[in-house]
Motif scaffolding. Sequence first.
Motif, PDB file in Angstrom:
ATOM      1  N   ALA A  73      43.226  85.362  68.818  1.00 22.83           N
ATOM      2  CA  ALA A  73      42.990  86.778  69.089  1.00 22.83           C
ATOM      3  C   ALA A  73      41.879  86.974  70.121  1.00 22.83           C
ATOM      4  O   ALA A  73      41.202  86.036  70.519  1.00 22.83           O
ATOM      5  CB  ALA A  73      42.589  87.471  67.787  1.00 22.83           C
TER       6      ALA A  73
ATOM      7  N   ALA B  34      42.390  86.697  83.362  1.00 19.71           N
ATOM      8  CA  ALA B  34      42.910  85.547  82.619  1.00 19.71           C
ATOM      9  C   ALA B  34      44.427  85.454  82.604  1.00 19.71           C
ATOM     10  O   ALA B  34      45.129  86.319  83.112  1.00 19.71           O
ATOM     11  CB  ALA B  34      42.372  85.557  81.199  1.00 19.71           C
TER      12      ALA B  34
ATOM     13  N   HIS C 100      40.746  89.354  76.734  1.00 22.80           N
ATOM     14  CA  HIS C 100      39.659  89.202  77.705  1.00 22.80           C
ATOM     15  C   HIS C 100      38.277  89.383  77.132  1.00 22.80           C
ATOM     16  O   HIS C 100      37.298  88.901  77.694  1.00 22.80           O
ATOM     17  CB  HIS C 100      39.792  90.264  78.789  1.00 22.80           C
TER      18      HIS C 100
ATOM     19  N   CYS D 240      32.380  77.818  71.434  1.00 24.84           N
ATOM     20  CA  CYS D 240      32.663  77.790  72.875  1.00 24.84           C
ATOM     21  C   CYS D 240      32.519  79.163  73.541  1.00 24.84           C
ATOM     22  O   CYS D 240      32.322  79.238  74.745  1.00 24.84           O
ATOM     23  CB  CYS D 240      34.081  77.295  73.126  1.00 24.84           C
ATOM     24  N   HIS D 241      32.665  80.241  72.785  1.00 26.57           N
ATOM     25  CA  HIS D 241      32.707  81.567  73.414  1.00 26.57           C
ATOM     26  C   HIS D 241      31.411  82.330  73.238  1.00 26.57           C
ATOM     27  O   HIS D 241      30.894  82.410  72.155  1.00 26.57           O
ATOM     28  CB  HIS D 241      33.858  82.393  72.845  1.00 26.57           C
TER      29      HIS D 241
ATOM     30  N   ALA E 102      34.456  78.187  80.344  1.00 23.96           N
ATOM     31  CA  ALA E 102      33.675  77.581  79.270  1.00 23.96           C
ATOM     32  C   ALA E 102      33.166  76.192  79.654  1.00 23.96           C
ATOM     33  O   ALA E 102      32.092  75.779  79.219  1.00 23.96           O
ATOM     34  CB  ALA E 102      34.514  77.509  77.999  1.00 23.96           C
TER      35      ALA E 102
ATOM     36  N   CYS F 167      34.939  80.099  66.663  1.00 24.10           N
ATOM     37  CA  CYS F 167      35.153  80.519  68.054  1.00 24.10           C
ATOM     38  C   CYS F 167      33.855  80.472  68.868  1.00 24.10           C
ATOM     39  O   CYS F 167      33.853  80.097  70.042  1.00 24.10           O
ATOM     40  CB  CYS F 167      35.717  81.937  68.121  1.00 24.10           C
TER      41      CYS F 167
ATOM     42  N   HIS G  51      45.986  77.908  74.671  1.00 30.49           N
ATOM     43  CA  HIS G  51      44.604  77.920  74.184  1.00 30.49           C
ATOM     44  C   HIS G  51      44.238  76.630  73.466  1.00 30.49           C
ATOM     45  O   HIS G  51      43.124  76.125  73.603  1.00 30.49           O
ATOM     46  CB  HIS G  51      44.326  79.121  73.277  1.00 30.49           C
TER      47      HIS G  51
HETATM   48  C1  HEC Z   1      36.437  74.111  71.819  1.00 32.09           C
HETATM   49  C2  HEC Z   1      36.204  75.292  72.610  1.00 32.09           C
HETATM   50  C3  HEC Z   1      36.887  76.589  72.211  1.00 32.09           C
HETATM   51  C4  HEC Z   1      36.966  77.126  70.954  1.00 32.09           C
HETATM   52  C5  HEC Z   1      36.431  76.584  69.655  1.00 32.09           C
HETATM   53  C6  HEC Z   1      37.646  78.373  71.118  1.00 32.09           C
HETATM   54  N1  HEC Z   1      37.974  78.580  72.425  1.00 32.09           N
HETATM   55 FE1  HEC Z   1      38.908  80.212  73.187  1.00 32.09          FE
HETATM   56  N2  HEC Z   1      38.864  79.397  75.049  1.00 32.09           N
HETATM   57  C7  HEC Z   1      38.303  78.181  75.374  1.00 32.09           C
HETATM   58  C8  HEC Z   1      38.515  77.939  76.791  1.00 32.09           C
HETATM   59  C9  HEC Z   1      38.071  76.690  77.535  1.00 32.09           C
HETATM   60  C10 HEC Z   1      39.213  79.036  77.302  1.00 32.09           C
HETATM   61  C11 HEC Z   1      39.711  79.270  78.748  1.00 32.09           C
HETATM   62  C12 HEC Z   1      38.804  80.181  79.485  1.00 32.09           C
HETATM   63  C13 HEC Z   1      37.486  79.512  79.792  1.00 32.09           C
HETATM   64  O1  HEC Z   1      37.471  78.413  80.334  1.00 32.09           O
HETATM   65  O2  HEC Z   1      36.444  80.128  79.490  1.00 32.09           O
HETATM   66  C14 HEC Z   1      39.405  79.936  76.189  1.00 32.09           C
HETATM   67  C15 HEC Z   1      40.031  81.168  76.300  1.00 32.09           C
HETATM   68  C16 HEC Z   1      40.229  82.044  75.247  1.00 32.09           C
HETATM   69  C17 HEC Z   1      40.927  83.299  75.348  1.00 32.09           C
HETATM   70  C18 HEC Z   1      41.553  83.896  76.590  1.00 32.09           C
HETATM   71  C19 HEC Z   1      40.614  84.891  77.180  1.00 32.09           C
HETATM   72  C20 HEC Z   1      41.288  85.818  78.158  1.00 32.09           C
HETATM   73  O3  HEC Z   1      40.621  86.286  79.062  1.00 32.09           O
HETATM   74  O4  HEC Z   1      42.472  86.119  77.996  1.00 32.09           O
HETATM   75  C21 HEC Z   1      40.916  83.847  74.117  1.00 32.09           C
HETATM   76  C22 HEC Z   1      41.528  85.158  73.706  1.00 32.09           C
HETATM   77  C23 HEC Z   1      40.203  82.946  73.241  1.00 32.09           C
HETATM   78  N3  HEC Z   1      39.796  81.857  73.955  1.00 32.09           N
HETATM   79  C24 HEC Z   1      39.994  83.203  71.917  1.00 32.09           C
HETATM   80  C25 HEC Z   1      39.414  82.291  71.035  1.00 32.09           C
HETATM   81  C26 HEC Z   1      39.260  82.522  69.617  1.00 32.09           C
HETATM   82  C27 HEC Z   1      39.652  83.791  68.882  1.00 32.09           C
HETATM   83  C28 HEC Z   1      38.674  81.408  69.102  1.00 32.09           C
HETATM   84  C29 HEC Z   1      38.343  81.106  67.658  1.00 32.09           C
HETATM   85  C30 HEC Z   1      39.458  81.201  66.763  1.00 32.09           C
HETATM   86  C31 HEC Z   1      38.482  80.475  70.200  1.00 32.09           C
HETATM   87  N4  HEC Z   1      38.935  81.054  71.343  1.00 32.09           N
HETATM   88  C32 HEC Z   1      37.917  79.225  70.061  1.00 32.09           C
HETATM   89  C33 HEC Z   1      37.641  77.335  74.511  1.00 32.09           C
HETATM   90  C34 HEC Z   1      37.514  77.516  73.136  1.00 32.09           C
END
Ligand code: HEC
Length: 589
Positions: A72, A250, A75, A588-589, A350, A585, A544
Amino acid sequence: MARKIFHRVWRVVACLAAGAALLLSASCGQQKAVELDAQVIVIGAGLSGLSAAVEMGRSGLNVLVVDMNSVAGGHTMLAGGVAMAVTPLQERLGIEDSAELAYADWMAWTKDGDAEWTRFYASNSRPMVYDWVTEMGVEFVRVAPSHGNSVPRFHFTRGRAAHLVLPIYRTALGMSNISFQWSAQAEELLLSDGRVTGVVVKDLRSGKVRRLTADNVVLATGGFESDVERVLANWIPGLPRPDRLLIGSAISATGSGHDMATGAGAALDKINRHFIYVNGVVDPRDRQQSHALTAGNDQSLWVNASGQRFTNEAGFEKDVLADLVQQKPSTYWMVFDAATRDSFGVRGAAWLNNSSEEHPILDNPNATKRAQSLPELAAMSGLPPDALVQSVEEYNAAIDAGEDTAFGRFAHGENVPPKIQQPPFYAVQVFPVTRKNMGGVAIDRQARALDKSGQVLPGLYAVGELNGSLGINGMFGLDGMFLGPAILSGRVAAQSIVAATTARTNVPEIAPVEPSRNVGEWQPTLTSEGLEAMLAMQRDGYWHFQVSHQLVLERNYECTDCHSAQLPFAPVNDHASRLLQAEVCATCH
Ligand code: HEC
Ligand SMILES: Cc1cc2nc3c(=O)[nH]c(=O)nc-3n(C[C@H](O)[C@H](O)[C@H](O)COP(=O)(O)OP(=O)(O)OC[C@H]3O[C@@H](n4cnc5c(N)ncnc54)[C@H](O)[C@@H]3O)c2cc1C
Ligand code: HEC
């Protein structure tokens, strides 16, 4: 399985509630008993879609949220702050604000922002956004000044805006009448007698296509800023088209929601309004070399391909953009030296947040040119050496004089940057970059989609960036004026649906979900080698998983840092596991 049945509702409930006889055909006219998948389908689990879902869930509606991503947030996971007026935090900080002042500031900046929505937002950003999310656990800790605002209004949570959207998501997961389908890409809206009655959804992982039906559909798919062709085809009036425009939005921002809406008969409005940033550098990790990181160094000097300054580097984005697209080609080089290397900042992915000694951009020769002399730097960058040397000399002389007569960046000895003189010298090439739509699907004051003649298209709502963030940014975008309108328009649409839904029988009990972490008894069955093999497969619907676990490998995380019996190495889709998943989440975020 139980969940699916649980969420089935009957379109005939209105007749039943009205006390009609159970023999449907007799008492309900032409209406047939149709089994629906939900009362409302929300397409997109970003900020606006989740806000709509929570608002409707709290009123007892059965809501099904589908999203093409496996997680979920949309952006907002990558975004920053929210512009709001007259908030408790402003009050605590002694910032005097009023709805009238906010309205006047915003209208003055945007030129032709939608006056009615702007007024509504100025008066309601506190109750409908600030108070609403604060109650769910969002904490705003900082208010920053930003252009177009005579007092600070740009509100930030601790960390990035993931901390804004995740509490809303958690709230949604706490309601059993809201369900989710992940990796489910909406492809087409279903129409019946001029009413939108559902959506065709493709499960990206299995390839299976299904028709999902509902009384109302809320489209919350975001903008189209990742489709550069479409941005250029709908380019900003009065400005030349840039010859290279990078993607700064994105993977989901392709305009699929716009296509579905227009396919069902909706109109588009102000579709040529874009918030284009002027600070894009090519992401060195992008194979296509089309995606941007955003970079800045407020101590740098900017030169065009002729080695000449062309704008006030400290000017407003909109003025710099107008100057930049006049350049041939429409690109520039950010030039600085060893003394101000540390003022260089970059974000947008990230992977940039690593702890390595090497700077991901400045120490990467593909991304940055570095040389001991300016002529050498120019040669490496493909710039005319004499022109670059002359530009730096003139700039340094202006700094000595305390006055930038050429472009008005500084005057009277105030805000004077340091001279560029200490080797090594740096040059980073920069391009304009897409970011946010400021127009989109035409809507009325209830966020109902409108057709070309301005009539309501029954059954369809458009919220968030898809409707151009309520058009309140007009010609010129304001910082933080996208996240707030996403929440606000999601809620407005939801309230309209709730008001129009006369009978809500069959409402399931709302049982809060209690997650518990169970690591002790759980034995991981996968290793990082196994993971590597999985990532190499590049499967549809796993975007993802792939980008996130690429980072897991790079950073040598332990699998058990996040995974447990309730969060195994398998896709999970029960509310309790999803709640636990939402806790990791922020790694990394
Ligand atoms: C291990 C690292 C990591 C974890 C943990 C992680 N993400 Fe991500 N996520 C990323 C990366 C890498 C991207 C690609 C964009 C970037 O490089 O910043 C991304 C992108 C996203 C995007 C797309 C954003 C967009 O602009 O459309 C979403 C939505 C997202 N993550 C949600 C989540 C959610 C909710 C969680 C937890 C359940 C989560 N992420 C956990 C690394 C992670
Ligand atoms: C890097 C970046 C930084 C930003 N920073 C700020 C900021 O600081 N302040 C601010 O106000 N705004 C900011 N914005 C803009 C803001 O983040 C967006 O306008 C806002 O998040 C849009 O929310 P949304 O709910 O409309 O759409 P999104 O967040 O884009 O969500 C759309 C959802 O729909 C899903 N989806 C799309 N198409 C389909 C389909 N066909 N089928 C199924 N699902 C689909 C997507 O997977 C996604 O989950 C930023 C934008 C970017 C790109
Ligand atoms: C920083 C947190 C984090 C770490 C560490 C982590 N994962 Fe994950 N993992 C997640 C998240 C979040 C998801 C859900 C991602 C998604 O759906 O996009 C996930 C999902 C998965 C999935 C399911 C993918 C699917 O089919 O949907 C597998 C398999 C997986 N992880 C394997 C691993 C392995 C193996 C390791 C250790 C080498 C690991 N993970 C380490 C956070 C983590």
